[in-house]
Design an enzyme around this catalytic site. Structure first.
Site, PDB file in Angstrom:
ATOM      1  N   ARG A  30       1.113  -1.697  -0.144  1.00 51.40           N
ATOM      2  CA  ARG A  30       0.290  -0.065  -0.143  1.00 51.40           C
ATOM      3  C   ARG A  30       0.816   1.432   0.037  1.00 51.40           C
ATOM      4  O   ARG A  30       2.045   1.217   0.754  1.00 51.40           O
ATOM      5  CB  ARG A  30      -0.975  -0.025   1.248  1.00 51.40           C
ATOM      6  CG  ARG A  30      -2.022  -0.996   1.420  1.00 51.40           C
ATOM      7  CD  ARG A  30      -2.587  -1.158   2.824  1.00 51.40           C
ATOM      8  NE  ARG A  30      -3.508  -2.062   2.359  1.00 51.40           N
ATOM      9  CZ  ARG A  30      -3.688  -3.602   2.764  1.00 51.40           C
ATOM     10  NH1 ARG A  30      -2.392  -4.076   3.930  1.00 51.40           N
ATOM     11  NH2 ARG A  30      -4.568  -4.075   2.977  1.00 51.40           N
ATOM     12  N   LYS A  76      -2.471  -1.402   7.096  1.00 49.12           N
ATOM     13  CA  LYS A  76      -3.572  -0.466   7.313  1.00 49.12           C
ATOM     14  C   LYS A  76      -4.571  -1.017   7.439  1.00 49.12           C
ATOM     15  O   LYS A  76      -5.029  -2.099   7.037  1.00 49.12           O
ATOM     16  CB  LYS A  76      -3.977  -0.133   5.769  1.00 49.12           C
ATOM     17  CG  LYS A  76      -5.242   0.431   5.835  1.00 49.12           C
ATOM     18  CD  LYS A  76      -5.669   0.818   4.155  1.00 49.12           C
ATOM     19  CE  LYS A  76      -7.035   1.576   3.991  1.00 49.12           C
ATOM     20  NZ  LYS A  76      -7.570   1.854   3.331  1.00 49.12           N
ATOM     21  N   HIS A 114      -1.515   3.499  -6.080  1.00 51.05           N
ATOM     22  CA  HIS A 114      -2.154   2.066  -4.593  1.00 51.05           C
ATOM     23  C   HIS A 114      -1.951   1.584  -5.932  1.00 51.05           C
ATOM     24  O   HIS A 114      -3.054   0.194  -6.176  1.00 51.05           O
ATOM     25  CB  HIS A 114      -3.227   2.575  -4.418  1.00 51.05           C
ATOM     26  CG  HIS A 114      -4.276   1.827  -3.419  1.00 51.05           C
ATOM     27  ND1 HIS A 114      -5.278   0.169  -3.768  1.00 51.05           N
ATOM     28  CD2 HIS A 114      -4.058   1.582  -1.925  1.00 51.05           C
ATOM     29  CE1 HIS A 114      -5.661  -0.365  -2.758  1.00 51.05           C
ATOM     30  NE2 HIS A 114      -4.825   0.993  -1.579  1.00 51.05           N
ATOM     31  N   ARG A 156      -1.043  -2.630  -7.205  1.00 45.75           N
ATOM     32  CA  ARG A 156      -1.698  -3.686  -6.098  1.00 45.75           C
ATOM     33  C   ARG A 156      -2.505  -4.372  -7.491  1.00 45.75           C
ATOM     34  O   ARG A 156      -2.459  -5.545  -7.511  1.00 45.75           O
ATOM     35  CB  ARG A 156      -1.925  -3.050  -4.991  1.00 45.75           C
ATOM     36  CG  ARG A 156      -1.118  -2.584  -4.344  1.00 45.75           C
ATOM     37  CD  ARG A 156      -1.927  -2.107  -3.497  1.00 45.75           C
ATOM     38  NE  ARG A 156      -2.714  -3.218  -1.725  1.00 45.75           N
ATOM     39  CZ  ARG A 156      -2.105  -4.119  -0.643  1.00 45.75           C
ATOM     40  NH1 ARG A 156      -0.743  -4.057  -0.457  1.00 45.75           N
ATOM     41  NH2 ARG A 156      -2.815  -4.550  -0.444  1.00 45.75           N
ATOM     42  N   HIS A 187      -3.376  -9.105   2.751  1.00 43.52           N
ATOM     43  CA  HIS A 187      -4.759  -9.543   3.060  1.00 43.52           C
ATOM     44  C   HIS A 187      -5.134 -10.157   3.978  1.00 43.52           C
ATOM     45  O   HIS A 187      -4.195 -11.778   4.421  1.00 43.52           O
ATOM     46  CB  HIS A 187      -5.828  -9.891   1.290  1.00 43.52           C
ATOM     47  CG  HIS A 187      -6.466  -8.640   1.194  1.00 43.52           C
ATOM     48  ND1 HIS A 187      -6.168  -8.536  -0.409  1.00 43.52           N
ATOM     49  CD2 HIS A 187      -5.797  -7.270   0.820  1.00 43.52           C
ATOM     50  CE1 HIS A 187      -5.866  -7.234  -1.411  1.00 43.52           C
ATOM     51  NE2 HIS A 187      -5.628  -6.691   0.082  1.00 43.52           N
ATOM     52  N   TYR A 229      -5.326 -14.981  10.904  1.00 37.39           N
ATOM     53  CA  TYR A 229      -3.358 -14.467   9.468  1.00 37.39           C
ATOM     54  C   TYR A 229      -3.030 -15.425  10.448  1.00 37.39           C
ATOM     55  O   TYR A 229      -2.693 -16.275  11.016  1.00 37.39           O
ATOM     56  CB  TYR A 229      -3.083 -13.147  10.105  1.00 37.39           C
ATOM     57  CG  TYR A 229      -4.127 -12.258   9.802  1.00 37.39           C
ATOM     58  CD1 TYR A 229      -3.548 -11.333   8.442  1.00 37.39           C
ATOM     59  CD2 TYR A 229      -4.952 -11.945  10.439  1.00 37.39           C
ATOM     60  CE1 TYR A 229      -4.651 -10.698   7.887  1.00 37.39           C
ATOM     61  CE2 TYR A 229      -5.161 -10.585   9.707  1.00 37.39           C
ATOM     62  CZ  TYR A 229      -5.329  -9.961   8.561  1.00 37.39           C
ATOM     63  OH  TYR A 229      -5.271  -9.013   8.118  1.00 37.39           O
TER      64      TYR A 229
END
Length: 421
Positions: free
Chosen positions: A262, A289, A360, A363, A387, A397
């Protein structure tokens, strides 16, 4: 044996007049009428006398005194009834003075609740909710409250806010073509009313914002500008190599498509997190983020960004220019990071408009081409994008998931970009 004092009569209470000295007329059992010294006006005439009911009692060995009001608003019979109630409390071990203070506080609170405005509840909700948000999101929500919501609804009793009132707010936002913002403001208002319902605010029985999304104009779905044509991407990469601006900005431009993190994560990169010999950037989750809740759950973890040979070369060449700063991409002052608009502005300077490419958007470019052109797995790509990728045991995660594949495709991706040039 002390002389028994006869109780007062209504006639005696009415006839009592103030004199130069304070008077006390006893009714018995702790009740008495207090008449302060007479007061005189500028013309020398006596002013109307105050006649104040008082009740003296003892609680836990200490003398106490409370007021029952003034005569004639409180009659002799009323004062005696209040004395009897106080005596019943004392028999139950309750201090009537303390009990009355508690009742006053409760009454004041109830009156305040009944007079609660939408603005008061909205700010209470914001104070609680912002603890779960990033600072940037909190600023955005507060700005929407102060700009679009509170000017119309802030002073209205929350119990009186109607669906028509909410719709008026939303139509004014739509009038400036901010259709997506109108939907977000509807959500904010709905959350305030949910908070009011949970808080049991009197008169709030529902959410007047509910269902209004159906009568609002739908925003156009807009994705970040991204290049998906290999020939066009190759031309952009050649333009970046020839960028005539500062070495720091040119390095950021080179790494943006190569690392596809990002924009904010790239800008805030720190040399302490970059291992050039190990060819890896260990990005702390605190710099990503994520919501504050997600950051708390992943505290101490890092997002691994494998560095291809080309990325290491760019960073080694950049090091002499920015190593005096903690940041890889410092701004004009070494203590601050590069501006958030720098990369996009550099793209515009090179003639690439915002409808074609954005920082951005790299990505989306990488996500599409890594899968469709280079054939890498979507799960590995999503993991590299930072993500949430569920593992087999749940939805947590997994910071090491697909790391071998990610390391391979980061080098393949850098080689592919070189080939496009």
């Amino acid at each position: 044996m002390p002389k028994k004092i006869p109780p007062l009569s209504a006639a005696k209470v009415r006839a009592a007049k103030a004199s130069s000295k304070q008077q006390t007329l006893f009714d018995g059992d702790g009740l008495f009428l207090l008449i302060p010294p007479a007061k005189f006006g500028p013309d020398g005439r006596a002013l109307a006398a105050s006649k104040l009911w008082r009740f003296k009692y003892s609680f836990e060995g200490k003398a106490r005194l409370i007021s029952f009001g003034a005569f004639p608003e409180v009659s002799l019979d009323d004062a005696r009834a209040r004395r009897s109630e106080a005596r019943r409390m004392l028999e139950q071990g309750i201090d009537p003075g303390a009990e009355r203070k508690l009742r006053k506080v409760a009454l004041a609170r109830e009156q305040a609740r009944l007079a609660t405005t939408f603005g008061m509840v909205a700010m209470d909700w914001f104070t609680v909710a912002e603890s779960e948000w990033t600072h940037g999101h909190a600023r955005t929500v507060r700005s929407r409250l102060e700009r679009d919501i509170l000017p119309l609804l802030g002073d209205t009793l929350i119990s009186e806010v109607s669906t028509r009132d909410v719709l008026e707010v939303l139509r004014l936002v739509e009038a400036r073509q901010a259709f997506e913002t109108a939907h977000r403001i509807k959500t904010i208002i709905g959350q305030v009313f949910t908070f009011a319902l949970i808080s049991d605010i009197p008169g709030v029985n529902g959410n007047p914002a509910a269902g209004l999304g159906k009568v609002l104009k739908q925003p156009r779905k807009k994705s970040m500008a991204a290049i998906l044509d290999p020939v066009e991407l190759g031309r952009l990469l050649r333009d970046i190599d020839g960028y005539a601006g500062s070495h720091v900005v040119r390095s950021a431009l080179k790494l943006a498509p190569m690392l596809f993190v990002r924009p904010g994560e790239l800008r805030n990169a720190k040399w302490a997190d970059v291992d050039l010999d190990g060819q890896v950037w260990l990005l702390p989750v605190e710099d990503m983020k994520l919501t504050l809740k997600e950051k708390a759950l992943r505290k101490g973890q890092v997002h691994t960004v494998p560095l291809a040979r080309q990325a290491v070369e760019v960073l080694r060449a950049l090091y002499p220019f920015s190593s005096s700063s903690a940041y890889v991409f410092p701004g004009r002052a070494a203590s601050r990071v590069m501006s958030e608009n720098t990369v996009n502005q550099a793209l515009r300077t090179m003639g690439w408009d915002s409808a074609t490419v954005s920082g951005h958007g790299f990505r989306a470019t990488a996500r599409t081409m890594l899968h469709e052109t280079l054939g890498f797995s979507p799960d590995a790509i999503e993991a590299q994008l930072g993500h949430r990728v569920p593992d087999r045991l749940g939805t947590a995660y997994n910071r090491t998931q697909h790391l071998d594949e990610r390391t391979r495709f980061m080098q393949s991706w850098a080689d592919y970009l070189d080939g496009l040039k």
